[in-house]
Motif scaffolding. Structure first.
Motif, PDB file in Angstrom:
ATOM      1  N   LYS A 141     -31.980 -42.566   4.857  1.00  0.00           N
ATOM      2  CA  LYS A 141     -31.793 -42.271   3.442  1.00  0.00           C
ATOM      3  C   LYS A 141     -31.783 -40.752   3.228  1.00  0.00           C
ATOM      4  CE  LYS A 141     -32.080 -46.633   2.165  1.00  0.00           C
ATOM      5  NZ  LYS A 141     -30.889 -47.384   1.690  1.00  0.00           N
ATOM      6  N   ILE A 142     -31.019 -40.310   2.234  1.00  0.00           N
ATOM      7  CA  ILE A 142     -30.970 -38.898   1.859  1.00  0.00           C
ATOM      8  C   ILE A 142     -31.620 -38.768   0.491  1.00  0.00           C
ATOM      9  CG2 ILE A 142     -29.495 -36.884   1.481  1.00  0.00           C
ATOM     10  CD1 ILE A 142     -29.350 -38.035   4.315  1.00  0.00           C
ATOM     11  N   ALA A 143     -32.635 -37.915   0.411  1.00  0.00           N
ATOM     12  CA  ALA A 143     -33.396 -37.756  -0.834  1.00  0.00           C
ATOM     13  C   ALA A 143     -33.364 -36.308  -1.301  1.00  0.00           C
ATOM     14  CB  ALA A 143     -34.847 -38.192  -0.621  1.00  0.00           C
ATOM     15  N   LEU A 144     -33.080 -36.119  -2.574  1.00  0.00           N
ATOM     16  CA  LEU A 144     -33.079 -34.790  -3.184  1.00  0.00           C
ATOM     17  C   LEU A 144     -34.296 -34.662  -4.092  1.00  0.00           C
ATOM     18  CD1 LEU A 144     -31.742 -32.087  -4.096  1.00  0.00           C
ATOM     19  CD2 LEU A 144     -30.426 -33.430  -5.747  1.00  0.00           C
ATOM     20  N   VAL A 145     -35.088 -33.612  -3.890  1.00  0.00           N
ATOM     21  CA  VAL A 145     -36.286 -33.376  -4.699  1.00  0.00           C
ATOM     22  C   VAL A 145     -36.226 -31.971  -5.275  1.00  0.00           C
ATOM     23  CG1 VAL A 145     -38.813 -33.328  -4.739  1.00  0.00           C
ATOM     24  CG2 VAL A 145     -37.628 -34.891  -3.172  1.00  0.00           C
ATOM     25  N   THR A 146     -36.330 -31.858  -6.595  1.00  0.00           N
ATOM     26  CA  THR A 146     -36.383 -30.536  -7.221  1.00  0.00           C
ATOM     27  C   THR A 146     -37.836 -30.145  -7.476  1.00  0.00           C
ATOM     28  OG1 THR A 146     -36.225 -31.382  -9.494  1.00  0.00           O
ATOM     29  CG2 THR A 146     -34.158 -30.932  -8.328  1.00  0.00           C
ATOM     30  N   GLY A 147     -38.074 -28.850  -7.537  1.00  0.00           N
ATOM     31  CA  GLY A 147     -39.455 -28.380  -7.695  1.00  0.00           C
ATOM     32  C   GLY A 147     -40.302 -28.748  -6.494  1.00  0.00           C
ATOM     33  N   GLY A 202     -21.340 -31.231  -4.642  1.00  0.00           N
ATOM     34  CA  GLY A 202     -20.236 -31.097  -3.703  1.00  0.00           C
ATOM     35  C   GLY A 202     -20.699 -30.839  -2.290  1.00  0.00           C
ATOM     36  N   SER A 203     -21.736 -30.032  -2.155  1.00  0.00           N
ATOM     37  CA  SER A 203     -22.272 -29.722  -0.826  1.00  0.00           C
ATOM     38  C   SER A 203     -22.880 -30.954  -0.173  1.00  0.00           C
ATOM     39  CB  SER A 203     -23.321 -28.613  -0.932  1.00  0.00           C
ATOM     40  OG  SER A 203     -22.750 -27.411  -1.413  1.00  0.00           O
ATOM     41  N   ILE A 204     -23.593 -31.748  -0.975  1.00  0.00           N
ATOM     42  CA  ILE A 204     -24.178 -32.980  -0.439  1.00  0.00           C
ATOM     43  C   ILE A 204     -23.081 -33.941  -0.001  1.00  0.00           C
ATOM     44  CG2 ILE A 204     -25.560 -35.019  -1.022  1.00  0.00           C
ATOM     45  CD1 ILE A 204     -27.185 -33.204  -2.921  1.00  0.00           C
ATOM     46  N   PHE A 205     -22.030 -34.047  -0.809  1.00  0.00           N
ATOM     47  CA  PHE A 205     -20.927 -34.945  -0.469  1.00  0.00           C
ATOM     48  C   PHE A 205     -20.264 -34.526   0.845  1.00  0.00           C
ATOM     49  CE2 PHE A 205     -16.370 -35.893  -0.567  1.00  0.00           C
ATOM     50  CZ  PHE A 205     -16.424 -37.285  -0.609  1.00  0.00           C
ATOM     51  N   GLU A 206     -20.038 -33.238   1.004  1.00  0.00           N
ATOM     52  CA  GLU A 206     -19.363 -32.753   2.204  1.00  0.00           C
ATOM     53  C   GLU A 206     -20.180 -33.029   3.456  1.00  0.00           C
ATOM     54  OE1 GLU A 206     -18.451 -28.659   1.662  1.00  0.00           O
ATOM     55  OE2 GLU A 206     -17.037 -29.016   0.023  1.00  0.00           O
ATOM     56  N   ARG A 207     -21.515 -32.945   3.345  1.00  0.00           N
ATOM     57  CA  ARG A 207     -22.353 -33.105   4.543  1.00  0.00           C
ATOM     58  C   ARG A 207     -22.760 -34.548   4.796  1.00  0.00           C
ATOM     59  NH1 ARG A 207     -27.580 -29.362   6.183  1.00  0.00           N
ATOM     60  NH2 ARG A 207     -28.139 -30.506   8.076  1.00  0.00           N
ATOM     61  N   ILE A 220     -27.946 -34.685 -13.133  1.00  0.00           N
ATOM     62  CA  ILE A 220     -27.453 -36.061 -13.216  1.00  0.00           C
ATOM     63  C   ILE A 220     -25.935 -36.079 -13.052  1.00  0.00           C
ATOM     64  CG2 ILE A 220     -27.084 -38.002 -14.788  1.00  0.00           C
ATOM     65  CD1 ILE A 220     -29.884 -37.346 -15.973  1.00  0.00           C
ATOM     66  N   ARG A 221     -25.274 -35.203 -13.783  1.00  0.00           N
ATOM     67  CA  ARG A 221     -23.812 -35.152 -13.733  1.00  0.00           C
ATOM     68  C   ARG A 221     -23.309 -34.796 -12.335  1.00  0.00           C
ATOM     69  NH1 ARG A 221     -19.986 -30.984 -17.072  1.00  0.00           N
ATOM     70  NH2 ARG A 221     -20.859 -29.569 -15.521  1.00  0.00           N
ATOM     71  N   SER A 222     -24.058 -33.929 -11.644  1.00  0.00           N
ATOM     72  CA  SER A 222     -23.636 -33.461 -10.332  1.00  0.00           C
ATOM     73  C   SER A 222     -23.798 -34.525  -9.247  1.00  0.00           C
ATOM     74  CB  SER A 222     -24.433 -32.201  -9.951  1.00  0.00           C
ATOM     75  OG  SER A 222     -24.002 -31.668  -8.720  1.00  0.00           O
ATOM     76  N   VAL A 223     -24.866 -35.320  -9.338  1.00  0.00           N
ATOM     77  CA  VAL A 223     -25.156 -36.235  -8.228  1.00  0.00           C
ATOM     78  C   VAL A 223     -24.912 -37.715  -8.533  1.00  0.00           C
ATOM     79  CG1 VAL A 223     -26.871 -34.617  -7.325  1.00  0.00           C
ATOM     80  CG2 VAL A 223     -27.625 -36.535  -8.752  1.00  0.00           C
ATOM     81  N   GLU A 224     -24.599 -38.060  -9.781  1.00  0.00           N
ATOM     82  CA  GLU A 224     -24.367 -39.470 -10.083  1.00  0.00           C
ATOM     83  C   GLU A 224     -23.318 -40.112  -9.170  1.00  0.00           C
ATOM     84  OE1 GLU A 224     -23.751 -42.103 -14.067  1.00  0.00           O
ATOM     85  OE2 GLU A 224     -22.136 -40.678 -13.595  1.00  0.00           O
ATOM     86  N   PRO A 225     -22.165 -39.471  -8.924  1.00  0.00           N
ATOM     87  CA  PRO A 225     -21.179 -40.104  -8.029  1.00  0.00           C
ATOM     88  C   PRO A 225     -21.743 -40.351  -6.630  1.00  0.00           C
ATOM     89  CG  PRO A 225     -20.188 -38.289  -9.252  1.00  0.00           C
ATOM     90  CD  PRO A 225     -21.662 -38.197  -9.473  1.00  0.00           C
ATOM     91  N   LEU A 226     -22.639 -39.495  -6.180  1.00  0.00           N
ATOM     92  CA  LEU A 226     -23.243 -39.650  -4.848  1.00  0.00           C
ATOM     93  C   LEU A 226     -24.228 -40.809  -4.828  1.00  0.00           C
ATOM     94  CD1 LEU A 226     -23.935 -35.859  -4.294  1.00  0.00           C
ATOM     95  CD2 LEU A 226     -22.158 -37.194  -3.165  1.00  0.00           C
TER      96      LEU A 226
END
Length: 246
Positions: free
Chosen positions: A8-14, A76-81, A124-130
Motif C-alpha cells: 500500500k502507498i500512504a500519504l501523510v501530511t504534517g 502527478g508525481s505520485i502517479f508517475e512513480r 483532495i483535488r490532487s490525489v482523488e484520481p489516485l
C-alpha cells in the motif's frame, strides 16, 4: 488489531511531529510505503530513521502546505512513480492564535484558512484520481472538537475545522458508490506542540501520547472499513462514532 498494508502507498501530511509522525510510523510498521510531507526537514529525517528501524520505507517530501503549486504537483508525481494512492492522512494544520475574533489579524486568519482548509481541498483535488485507482482507497481527515464546541477565542481554528469536516462529508457523499471510504477523526486532547501552544499551563503528562492516538487511527486505513462520511472521536484509545445532525 493487526492490519496488513503491504504494497500500500500512504500519504501523510504534517508527518514531522506529533500525530502525523506516529501515524506515518504505524502505517510503515503495517507494511505501507509512506510518503511523508512536512515543512521541517529535520523531523522528516528523524521519521525516516524510525521507519527504517522497523523495516519500513518512506519517501520524504518537504514542502509548505501553503504552496498550492506543490500540492498540485504532488498528485502527478505520485502517479508517475506508483500509479495510485491507497491511503491519505490529511493531518497537517495550524492553530493560529487564541484571541477574540475582532482582534485576529487578517494575515493570521488567512494563514489558518489557507493551511487548514484550502490546502486540504487542494490535496483532495490532487490525489482523488489516485485514490480511485486503488482497490480500497482510504482517506482519513484529522478534525477537532473545536469544530463543534466553538469556544470563545478559538474562532479561526474552530471555523477551519468545521470547514474541513464539511469538505470530508461532502466528498464522502460524492464518492459513496465507489470503493473509496472517507472518515474524519477528532483525536481529542493529545500531547502535541499545538496543544502546548493552545494550553500553555497544562501538564502534558496528563494527556494521551500521539503514539496511542496513531495506533487508534490505524484501523481506519484498513480494507475492512465499510462506512464513509463518519466522524469518529477518540476516547480512552477507542474510536467512538459521533452522530452527525441530519
Amino acid at each position: 488489531m493487526s492490519i496488513d498494508l503491504k504494497d500500500k502507498i500512504a500519504l501523510v501530511t504534517g508527518a514531522s511531529r506529533g500525530i502525523g509522525y506516529f501515524t506515518a510510523l504505524e502505517l510503515a510498521k503495517a507494511g505501507a510505503h509512506v510518503i511523508a510531507c512536512a515543512r521541517t526537514v529535520g523531523g522528516l529525517e528523524e521519521l525516516d530513521d524510525a521507519i527504517k528501524a522497523v523495516g519500513g520505507s518512506a519517501t520524504l517530501v518537504p514542502f509548505d502546505l501553503a504552496d498550492m503549486n506543490a500540492i498540485d504537483a504532488l498528485g502527478g508525481s505520485i502517479f508517475e512513480r506508483w500509479g495510485k494512492l491507497d491511503i491519505l492522512v490529511a493531518n497537517a494544520g495550524v492553530l493560529g492564535v487564541i484571541s477574540p475574533i475582532g482582534h485576529v489579524e487578517a494575515k493570521v486568519f488567512e494563514k489558518v484558512m489557507t493551511v487548514n482548509v484550502t490546502a486540504t481541498w487542494r490535496l483532495i483535488r490532487s490525489v482523488e484520481p489516485l485514490l480511485m485507482r486503488a482497490d480500497a482507497g482510504r482517506a482519513i481527515i484529522l478534525s477537532s472538537a473545536a469544530a463543534h464546541r466553538c469556544r470563545p477565542f478559538w474562532g479561526p481554528y474552530s471555523a477551519s475545522k468545521a470547514a474541513v469536516e464539511a469538505l470530508a462529508r461532502t466528498w464522502a457523499g460524492e464518492t459513496q458508490s465507489t470503493a473509496l471510504r472517507i472518515t474524519s477523526v477528532d483525536p481529542g486532547a493529545t500531547r502535541t506542540a499545538m496543544r502546548a501552544q493552545a494550553m500553555p499551563g497544562e501538564d502534558p503528562d496528563t494527556l494521551p501520547h500521539p503514539r496511542d492516538v496513531a495506533q487508534t487511527i490505524l484501523p481506519l486505513a484498513g480494507p475492512d472499513v465499510t462506512e464513509t462520511g463518519k466522524l469518529f472521536v477518540i476516547r480512552e484509545n477507542k474510536l467512538v462514532d459521533y452522530r452527525m445532525p441530519e
